[in-house]
Design a protein around this motif. Structure first.
Motif, PDB file in Angstrom:
ATOM      1  N   PHE A   1      23.868  55.697  28.947  1.00 34.27           N
ATOM      2  CA  PHE A   1      23.472  57.038  29.381  1.00 34.27           C
ATOM      3  C   PHE A   1      22.376  57.573  28.465  1.00 34.27           C
ATOM      4  N   VAL A   2      22.300  57.022  27.252  1.00 31.73           N
ATOM      5  CA  VAL A   2      21.462  57.626  26.208  1.00 31.73           C
ATOM      6  C   VAL A   2      19.973  57.500  26.524  1.00 31.73           C
ATOM      7  N   GLU A   3      19.588  56.534  27.373  1.00 35.18           N
ATOM      8  CA  GLU A   3      18.173  56.399  27.710  1.00 35.18           C
ATOM      9  C   GLU A   3      17.758  57.313  28.866  1.00 35.18           C
ATOM     10  N   LEU A   4      18.700  58.031  29.445  1.00 41.42           N
ATOM     11  CA  LEU A   4      18.322  58.939  30.535  1.00 41.42           C
ATOM     12  C   LEU A   4      17.397  60.066  30.054  1.00 41.42           C
ATOM     13  N   PRO A   5      17.760  60.811  29.003  1.00 43.71           N
ATOM     14  CA  PRO A   5      16.863  61.897  28.576  1.00 43.71           C
ATOM     15  C   PRO A   5      15.480  61.401  28.143  1.00 43.71           C
ATOM     16  N   SER A   6      15.411  60.198  27.590  1.00 41.40           N
ATOM     17  CA  SER A   6      14.127  59.685  27.105  1.00 41.40           C
ATOM     18  C   SER A   6      13.283  59.144  28.256  1.00 41.40           C
ATOM     19  N   GLN A   7      13.889  58.317  29.101  1.00 40.83           N
ATOM     20  CA  GLN A   7      13.118  57.724  30.201  1.00 40.83           C
ATOM     21  C   GLN A   7      12.736  58.782  31.234  1.00 40.83           C
ATOM     22  N   LEU A   8      13.605  59.753  31.420  1.00 41.17           N
ATOM     23  CA  LEU A   8      13.269  60.833  32.348  1.00 41.17           C
ATOM     24  C   LEU A   8      12.038  61.596  31.852  1.00 41.17           C
ATOM     25  N   TYR A   9      11.990  61.831  30.544  1.00 41.87           N
ATOM     26  CA  TYR A   9      10.876  62.616  29.991  1.00 41.87           C
ATOM     27  C   TYR A   9       9.532  61.920  30.195  1.00 41.87           C
ATOM     28  N   GLU A  10       9.537  60.582  30.239  1.00 43.52           N
ATOM     29  CA  GLU A  10       8.292  59.835  30.468  1.00 43.52           C
ATOM     30  C   GLU A  10       7.607  60.271  31.758  1.00 43.52           C
ATOM     31  N   HIS A  11       8.403  60.685  32.754  1.00 44.65           N
ATOM     32  CA  HIS A  11       7.812  61.028  34.050  1.00 44.65           C
ATOM     33  C   HIS A  11       6.814  62.182  33.938  1.00 44.65           C
ATOM     34  N   TRP A  12       7.035  63.090  32.987  1.00 53.68           N
ATOM     35  CA  TRP A  12       6.127  64.245  32.899  1.00 53.68           C
ATOM     36  C   TRP A  12       4.756  63.860  32.352  1.00 53.68           C
TER      37      TRP A  12
END
Ligand code: ZN
Length: 689
Positions: free
Chosen positions: A506-517
């Motif tokens: 789950f820990v890569e969700l906040p990081s990988q999601l942020y890449e989209h911006w």
């Protein structure tokens, strides 16, 4: 009463005192390697006393005197560890490395003794048994459940002789993991391919020549150029060098880290670790180490992990096959014969990219200045989560390349935490990019705000030149900053549930999601200005960048997924016996039909995620999280507003600020209104249909 983090040490040791620095930032300039050994010793002793007092408490075990008391214990230890483990990763030296080897078995023994203490577990178990009658709030109930589970998974229920064996295994594994990481760093920092003549620089863009000149000077070869194994040099070198023999030489050194023979060779370490992990899983009642590790994740079982990896493997291979054919056709057009070799892939892929999308990395790069990309990451956090970032040049970091920022809530001015940016490669830093905390957030015992660091390995520019990033570098900056926000926005009571202390997949969700911006109009259009002319990046270039997003995704998915499958295979052995790690790796790659033109992203002897980090049987986690991040960003796209205040509010509440206070699937569903599906992931990687 003295402060819990102060330790009984000579006054000259900074760990003897509460730090009277701004924000209680570690007084880096005053901390020397020789302070750390004694501080650890004192901190471990103090922690043992605190634990002994909990066990000896004559009162009936309850939540406050047992579970909360455990949370309060060890403040001194986490303060010393916060400094030490960050320095060993980001700015190590021989004294720190020696300490690391000395301390890893000591701390392993320390934790084994606590987690297998019969008296302590009896209290935790007693509180757990009456959990429904305690009137706990949701976070307390979660803490109790996680604490109890942690004890059981550490062997608290084993018979005495099994406890002894497990403690010995854990101690040995800790020492081996430390040695593994140090060996990789040694192979990376000792290697340099010195280019003596102009011909060796053929095809290289100016930014790379500058970085290589600097690397050569740092290694005592002023006036020459060096290919090092830092990703920010080796990858562009493989991309741009027109000298196939030099590419092959550098690629070979890169892919053989950890298997060069001599005392930094990791093969025997891998064999022993795999064997000990299998034995550990058996002791704890699991069929394999993968079953043991995955039991405490979102994925839950090896079958679920394999299911996801296999969902992408066949389409990724098919796509990589088409990509390889394109590269081979282009190479033949240039008079090359024979198939594409792994050392050729990046070079010809860049040419195909230039032809197909008319995108030239060397033309793009001046638009991605480190300072501006970092500012974009800050400002996106401002728009989504209402944060402001102010540089604090008065605060002193652990290295001159480090910059410290104060983070505040824009509306109220409230202090949120400190953010430390440490972006440039150096020989004292391990490779890769990561986020870590010098101090985590908590409210128990008074609000403590976090100190978070992002460490990257971008090539340092020549003096006076702006630092330029590749698109991948810029995406990495956003990725690590997403982790940083997970730490900074944390808003929980109990420190062990704070920030990134969540399930590994789950820990890569906040990081990988942020890449989209990073790829939004807002960022590309406003922040990506040409380093020389100051002109914004042209709209047609932005369109091309977006169009090229699925380019080379067959390659990227194959190099990643093969690594994840090999990791899973090593840890799916019921009996490891005497394995030869390279033969095992080769057999698994043959079994899955690995394309000959591509190698694993991380080959076994330098797979630090798995053998010195926390990702054993866990490298799949990035893909697991990607199912969620692709699906989660779709919510913003569907809303027609990538800064939708309503969605950002839910994202902050249920994910970025929530730590591990909820089951991860439940947290995701609260944000999205449903569980994720893999459709968006397949779409994003161009693997659909
Ligand atoms: Zn990450």
């Amino acid at each position: 009463m003295s402060a819990p983090e102060a330790l009984p040490l000579p006054a000259a040791n900074p760990f003897a005192h509460v730090w009277e620095t701004p924000f209680r930032l570690p007084p880096f300039a005053a901390i020397r390697p020789e302070h750390i050994g004694p501080a650890f010793e004192a901190a471990l002793a103090k922690h043992r006393e605190e634990i002994a007092a909990i066990v000896a408490d004559p009162a009936e075990p309850d939540f406050a005197n047992t579970i909360e008391a455990l949370e309060r214990a060890g403040r001194g230890l986490s303060r010393v560890g916060g400094v030490f483990y960050n320095l060993t990763g980001a700015d190590t030296n021989e004294a720190l490395q020696a300490l690391e080897r000395e301390l890893s078995p000591v701390t392993s023994r320390h934790w084994s003794a606590i987690m297998m203490d019969d008296g302590l577990f009896a209290r935790v178990d007693a509180v757990f048994a009456k959990r429904d009658a305690l009137g706990l709030d949701a976070e307390q109930a979660r803490l109790l459940e996680r604490t109890h589970r942690g004890f059981v998974r550490s062997g608290a229920r084993l018979a005495p002789e099994d406890k002894t064996r497990l403690a010995a295994i854990d101690e040995r594994l800790a020492a081996l993991a430390t040695q593994f990481g140090q060996n990789v760093l040694k192979d990376e920092s000792s290697y340099a391919l010195i280019i003596e003549d102009e011909a060796g620089l053929a095809g290289l863009p100016d930014f790379l020549k500058a970085a290589m000149a600097r690397a050569a000077a740092d290694r005592g070869h002023p006036g020459k150029h060096a290919v090092t194994l830092s990703r920010s040099i080796i990858e562009p070198f493989l991309t741009f060098s027109t000298q196939a023999a030099l590419r092959e030489e550098a690629f070979s050194a890169w892919s053989r880290r950890g298997e060069t023979g001599g005392d930094s060779d990791n093969r025997a370490i891998v064999a022993e670790m795999v064997r000990l992990r299998a034995e550990k899983a058996k002791l704890l009642g699991y069929a394999t180490f993968a079953h043991f590790k995955l039991d405490d994740t979102m994925a839950k079982t090896p079958e679920n992990v394999r299911g996801l990896l296999e969902l992408v493997w066949a389409p990724a291979k098919a796509r990589a096959g088409r990509e390889a054919a394109d590269l081979a056709a282009l190479a033949q057009g240039e008079g090359e014969s024979g198939p594409i070799r792994p050392s050729d892939w990046r070079h010809y892929a860049e040419k195909v990219r230039q032809q197909t999308y008319a995108l030239d990395e060397a033309v793009l790069k001046p638009y991605f200045q480190l300072d501006r990309v970092r500012q974009a990451a800050f400002d996106v956090a401002g728009k989504l989560f209402g944060l402001s970032f102010a540089e604090r040049p008065d605060l002193v970091g652990y290295h001159p390349d480090v910059t410290i920022y104060e983070v505040t809530e824009t509306a109220s001015g409230r202090h949120i935490g400190l953010f430390i940016g440490d972006y440039f490669a150096r020989a004292s830093k391990r490779s890769g990019a990561w986020m870590s905390a010098f101090r985590g957030q908590r409210r128990l015992g008074g609000e403590v705000r976090p100190i978070i660091v992002n460490v990257c390995n971008f090539a340092k520019p020549a003096d006076g030149e702006p630092a330029l990033l590749s698109i991948d570098d810029a995406r990495t900056l956003f990725h690590e900053f997403g982790h940083a926000l997970h730490g900074l926005l944390s808003d929980v009571t109990y420190g062990s549930l704070a920030g990134t202390s969540v399930a590994r997949d789950f820990v890569e969700l906040p990081s990988q999601l942020y890449e989209h911006w990073f790829l939004t109009d807002e960022v590309l259009g406003r922040y990506c200005l040409h380093a020389q002319t100051g002109e914004p990046i042209p709209g047609e270039l932005i369109a091309k960048i977006r169009k090229a997003q699925t380019f080379n995704q067959g390659f990227a998915t194959v190099e990643y997924t093969s690594s994840a499958l090999v990791d899973l295979a090593f840890h799916s052995l019921e009996e490891a016996g005497e394995i030869d790690p390279l033969a095992f790796e080769a057999a698994e790659l043959a079994r899955i039909g690995m394309p000959a033109e591509i190698t694993m992203r991380h080959r076994t002897p330098h797979f630090t995620h798995v053998f010195s980090g926390g990702y054993s049987a866990g490298y799949y986690s990035y893909l697991w999280s990607e199912v969620m991040d692709a699906d989660a960003f779709d919510a913003f796209t569907e809303a027609g507003d990538v800064f939708s205040a309503e969605l950002a509010g839910r994202l902050k509440r249920y994910i970025y600020s929530a730590g591990d206070t909820r089951d991860p699937a439940e947290a995701y569903a609260l944000f999205r209104g449903r569980l994720p599906t893999p459709d968006a992931l397949l779409e994003k990687r161009g693997l659909k249909g």
